[in-house]
Write a protein that holds these residues in place. Structure first.
Motif, PDB file in Angstrom:
ATOM      1  N   ASN A 111     -76.899 -19.262   9.922  1.00 33.26           N
ATOM      2  CA  ASN A 111     -76.723 -19.438  11.367  1.00 33.26           C
ATOM      3  C   ASN A 111     -75.365 -18.926  11.820  1.00 33.26           C
ATOM      4  O   ASN A 111     -75.241 -18.239  12.838  1.00 33.26           O
ATOM      5  N   THR A 112     -74.310 -19.296  11.059  1.00 37.16           N
ATOM      6  CA  THR A 112     -72.975 -18.744  11.312  1.00 37.16           C
ATOM      7  C   THR A 112     -72.370 -18.397   9.964  1.00 37.16           C
ATOM      8  O   THR A 112     -72.773 -18.930   8.925  1.00 37.16           O
ATOM      9  N   LEU A 113     -71.391 -17.519   9.953  1.00 38.29           N
ATOM     10  CA  LEU A 113     -70.778 -17.085   8.699  1.00 38.29           C
ATOM     11  C   LEU A 113     -69.975 -18.184   8.024  1.00 38.29           C
ATOM     12  O   LEU A 113     -69.654 -18.084   6.831  1.00 38.29           O
ATOM     13  N   THR A 114     -69.630 -19.241   8.771  1.00 40.61           N
ATOM     14  CA  THR A 114     -68.785 -20.299   8.216  1.00 40.61           C
ATOM     15  C   THR A 114     -69.548 -21.580   7.904  1.00 40.61           C
ATOM     16  O   THR A 114     -68.933 -22.609   7.627  1.00 40.61           O
ATOM     17  N   ASP A 115     -70.874 -21.548   7.927  1.00 37.21           N
ATOM     18  CA  ASP A 115     -71.657 -22.748   7.621  1.00 37.21           C
ATOM     19  C   ASP A 115     -71.239 -23.335   6.272  1.00 37.21           C
ATOM     20  O   ASP A 115     -71.063 -22.599   5.286  1.00 37.21           O
ATOM     21  N   ASP A 116     -71.091 -24.661   6.213  1.00 34.28           N
ATOM     22  CA  ASP A 116     -70.662 -25.317   4.984  1.00 34.28           C
ATOM     23  C   ASP A 116     -71.831 -25.451   4.003  1.00 34.28           C
ATOM     24  O   ASP A 116     -72.985 -25.158   4.338  1.00 34.28           O
ATOM     25  N   PRO A 117     -71.566 -25.887   2.753  1.00 37.94           N
ATOM     26  CA  PRO A 117     -72.642 -25.976   1.764  1.00 37.94           C
ATOM     27  C   PRO A 117     -73.792 -26.885   2.179  1.00 37.94           C
ATOM     28  O   PRO A 117     -74.958 -26.586   1.890  1.00 37.94           O
ATOM     29  N   ALA A 118     -73.488 -28.006   2.845  1.00 38.83           N
ATOM     30  CA  ALA A 118     -74.564 -28.905   3.282  1.00 38.83           C
ATOM     31  C   ALA A 118     -75.504 -28.189   4.245  1.00 38.83           C
ATOM     32  O   ALA A 118     -76.739 -28.299   4.138  1.00 38.83           O
ATOM     33  N   SER A 119     -74.923 -27.446   5.196  1.00 35.00           N
ATOM     34  CA  SER A 119     -75.736 -26.691   6.137  1.00 35.00           C
ATOM     35  C   SER A 119     -76.546 -25.625   5.420  1.00 35.00           C
ATOM     36  O   SER A 119     -77.728 -25.404   5.729  1.00 35.00           O
ATOM     37  N   ARG A 120     -75.945 -24.963   4.454  1.00 33.97           N
ATOM     38  CA  ARG A 120     -76.660 -23.924   3.709  1.00 33.97           C
ATOM     39  C   ARG A 120     -77.818 -24.528   2.911  1.00 33.97           C
ATOM     40  O   ARG A 120     -78.864 -23.889   2.748  1.00 33.97           O
ATOM     41  N   GLY A 171     -73.308 -20.908  -0.865  1.00 33.88           N
ATOM     42  CA  GLY A 171     -74.757 -20.837  -1.021  1.00 33.88           C
ATOM     43  C   GLY A 171     -75.219 -21.436  -2.327  1.00 33.88           C
ATOM     44  O   GLY A 171     -76.315 -22.014  -2.411  1.00 33.88           O
ATOM     45  N   GLY A 172     -74.389 -21.323  -3.378  1.00 36.46           N
ATOM     46  CA  GLY A 172     -74.709 -21.984  -4.643  1.00 36.46           C
ATOM     47  C   GLY A 172     -74.637 -23.491  -4.514  1.00 36.46           C
ATOM     48  O   GLY A 172     -75.461 -24.215  -5.087  1.00 36.46           O
ATOM     49  N   GLY A 173     -73.647 -23.971  -3.743  1.00 37.05           N
ATOM     50  CA  GLY A 173     -73.617 -25.397  -3.440  1.00 37.05           C
ATOM     51  C   GLY A 173     -74.848 -25.823  -2.672  1.00 37.05           C
ATOM     52  O   GLY A 173     -75.404 -26.907  -2.881  1.00 37.05           O
ATOM     53  N   GLY A 174     -75.298 -24.948  -1.749  1.00 37.68           N
ATOM     54  CA  GLY A 174     -76.522 -25.227  -1.008  1.00 37.68           C
ATOM     55  C   GLY A 174     -77.737 -25.293  -1.901  1.00 37.68           C
ATOM     56  O   GLY A 174     -78.646 -26.108  -1.672  1.00 37.68           O
ATOM     57  N   VAL A 175     -77.786 -24.449  -2.930  1.00 35.57           N
ATOM     58  CA  VAL A 175     -78.892 -24.509  -3.899  1.00 35.57           C
ATOM     59  C   VAL A 175     -78.933 -25.880  -4.569  1.00 35.57           C
ATOM     60  O   VAL A 175     -80.003 -26.489  -4.719  1.00 35.57           O
ATOM     61  N   MET A 176     -77.774 -26.379  -4.962  1.00 31.05           N
ATOM     62  CA  MET A 176     -77.727 -27.699  -5.600  1.00 31.05           C
ATOM     63  C   MET A 176     -78.223 -28.782  -4.648  1.00 31.05           C
ATOM     64  O   MET A 176     -78.952 -29.704  -5.050  1.00 31.05           O
ATOM     65  N   LEU A 200     -82.047 -28.561  -4.455  1.00 27.41           N
ATOM     66  CA  LEU A 200     -82.675 -29.126  -5.652  1.00 27.41           C
ATOM     67  C   LEU A 200     -82.644 -30.648  -5.627  1.00 27.41           C
ATOM     68  O   LEU A 200     -83.604 -31.314  -6.051  1.00 27.41           O
ATOM     69  N   ARG A 201     -81.560 -31.193  -5.121  1.00 28.21           N
ATOM     70  CA  ARG A 201     -81.425 -32.652  -5.060  1.00 28.21           C
ATOM     71  C   ARG A 201     -82.309 -33.269  -3.981  1.00 28.21           C
ATOM     72  O   ARG A 201     -82.912 -34.335  -4.200  1.00 28.21           O
ATOM     73  N   ASP A 202     -82.435 -32.577  -2.834  1.00 29.71           N
ATOM     74  CA  ASP A 202     -83.027 -33.206  -1.658  1.00 29.71           C
ATOM     75  C   ASP A 202     -84.459 -32.800  -1.355  1.00 29.71           C
ATOM     76  O   ASP A 202     -85.151 -33.507  -0.631  1.00 29.71           O
ATOM     77  N   ASP A 203     -84.912 -31.662  -1.861  1.00 28.18           N
ATOM     78  CA  ASP A 203     -86.232 -31.147  -1.488  1.00 28.18           C
ATOM     79  C   ASP A 203     -87.086 -30.970  -2.741  1.00 28.18           C
ATOM     80  O   ASP A 203     -86.849 -30.052  -3.537  1.00 28.18           O
TER      81      ASP A 203
END
Length: 423
Positions: free
Chosen positions: A243-252, A290-295, A298-301
């Motif tokens: 959505n934006t270039l600065t989205d944090d890992p949770a958002s990703r 984005g790697g943090g977002g992958v984690m 995996l945890r939430d979905d």
């Protein structure tokens, strides 16, 4: 009379002995557990089709609130079907059919009822096919349909065809593209994320979906190198812009979930280039945030069954609850997200997951397009996702055993390797 009684007693004893020593009927195998599952609809992200074949009676599939709904499992190869067990949640089907298919298009009904009772239903059936589905036509409640487990028993008649994927070799896995021809499709209206380009095999078949997520200030360019590699080995890949270039890992992480949801929806929509090409199983690859977002995904979905966080970044986060197979790819000279800071502690804490950790030379950019050894990185990522998203054990030698050892022991290529072999 005494003689007749004696004869009857003798015959009865003989029959008893014959019954006692007769060999039991051959036990049917549970064929459906862990196999790819799809459905006509899902009520919400936490009740996906895959939850009905995961062997966990605490998770469930639930449909939207409508009569005509179905749940399908792909057994991977034609099989003889002898029994189906339905473990219903409160929302059950009063009228439904159990159907089989060789190709997922033409269906044969092997059981039909209009007096379904809910609860646990054990149905003895006689059929064959690669695909088995329950097709609900009348609900028993005001809700949709909901199954804790959809269990198909029988015996296999062959090995999974792999959707035309030949046996992998070191040379073929290290090539820029795999054996399948691919095409691309731009998602017209991304929902919950910024942009999406889908790369998919043009051959007939259904495949796992994979979401690619860039890092901080990154775009689809970050992991563009990986999309055609994965698609040409039998995956439908959506390369995502945020959505934006600065989205944090949770958002990703949330955007990975949104992209996965839309990818599956596109696979269930007639007229799209990927219609019928998604088998319901999802994985994700991400770089840095984005790697943090992958984690997080995996945890939430629960729909995401394997992930590859590369140079992952997510401060002050514990992922010990992740139980899905995870491949951490990190960079030896990474000053932003060194493996010792994030990936290694996460790897160590994940006691219930199959894990792979590979550190290679390079800085934080080493997994990105135009950086690092893409032949080796591609081989490892394709092999990991093929093993854990498709259960294709032909790829396991490249992660465990003598074939792997040539990579693991090359200090110019790998600076640290940890895994949970044997697989």
């Amino acid at each position: 009379m005494r003689a007749l009684i004696a004869l009857a007693t003798t015959i009865g004893l003989a029959l008893t002995l014959l019954t006692a020593v007769a060999p039991p009927a051959a036990a049917a195998d549970l064929l459906s557990q862990g196999k790819p599952a799809t459905s006509s609809s899902t009520e919400k992200a936490s009740t996906p089709a895959s939850a009905a074949v995961d062997g966990d009676t605490r998770t469930r599939w639930s449909s939207t609130f409508g009569d005509r709904q179905w749940l399908r499992v792909d057994l991977g190869a034609n099989a003889t079907i002898s029994q189906v067990v339905l473990r219903w949640e409160t929302a059950y089907a009063r009228a439904f059919q159990i159907q089989t298919s060789d190709d997922g298009t033409a269906w044969t009904t092997i059981h039909s009822t209009t007096t379904g009772t809910g609860g646990v239903q054990t149905l003895d059936v006689d059929g064959s096919g690669r695909y088995v589905r329950i097709h609900g036509t009348q609900r028993g409640t005001a809700y949709g349909y909901s199954l804790w487990e959809f269990q198909v028993y029988g015996s296999g008649t062959g090995t999974p065809p792999g959707n035309g994927i030949p046996d992998p070799t070191t040379a073929s896995l290290e090539a820029a593209n795999g054996p399948l021809t691919t095409a691309t499709y731009t998602v017209p209206s991304p929902s919950g994320y910024g942009s999406g380009t889908v790369t998919y095999p043009t051959s007939r078949g259904s495949y796992p979906g994979v979401v690619l997520m860039p890092g901080y200030q990154g775009t689809q360019q970050n992991l563009r190198w990986l999309a055609p590699r994965l698609a040409s080995w039998g995956f439908v890949v959506i390369n995502v812009g945020t959505n934006t270039l600065t989205d944090d890992p949770a958002s990703r992480g949330r955007q990975i979930t949104a992209a996965g949801t839309q990818l599956l929806a596109l696979g269930n929509t007639a007229g799209t280039p990927v219609s019928g090409k998604l088998n319901g199983t999802l994985g994700a690859v991400g770089h840095s945030m984005g790697g943090g977002g992958v984690m997080a995904a995996l945890r939430d979905d629960p729909r995401f069954r394997a992930g590859v966080p590369t140079a992952p970044y997510y401060p002050n986060m514990n992922f010990s609850a992740v139980t899905d197979p995870t491949f951490f790819l990190t960079c030896q000279s990474d000053a932003v997200a060194h493996g010792n800071t994030y990936a290694v502690p996460w790897y160590t804490s994940m006691s219930q997951a199959e894990k792979l950790y590979i550190e290679v030379p390079g800085d934080h950019l080493c997994p990105m397009t135009d950086y690092g050894d893409k032949a080796k990185q591609g081989k490892w990522i394709v092999s990991f996702l093929s093993l854990w998203l498709r259960a294709d054990t032909r790829f396991s030698p490249f992660l465990c055993g003598p074939v792997r050892d040539a990579d693991q022991n090359d200090t110019s290529l790998v600076t640290r390797w940890m895994d949970t072999c044997p697989l």
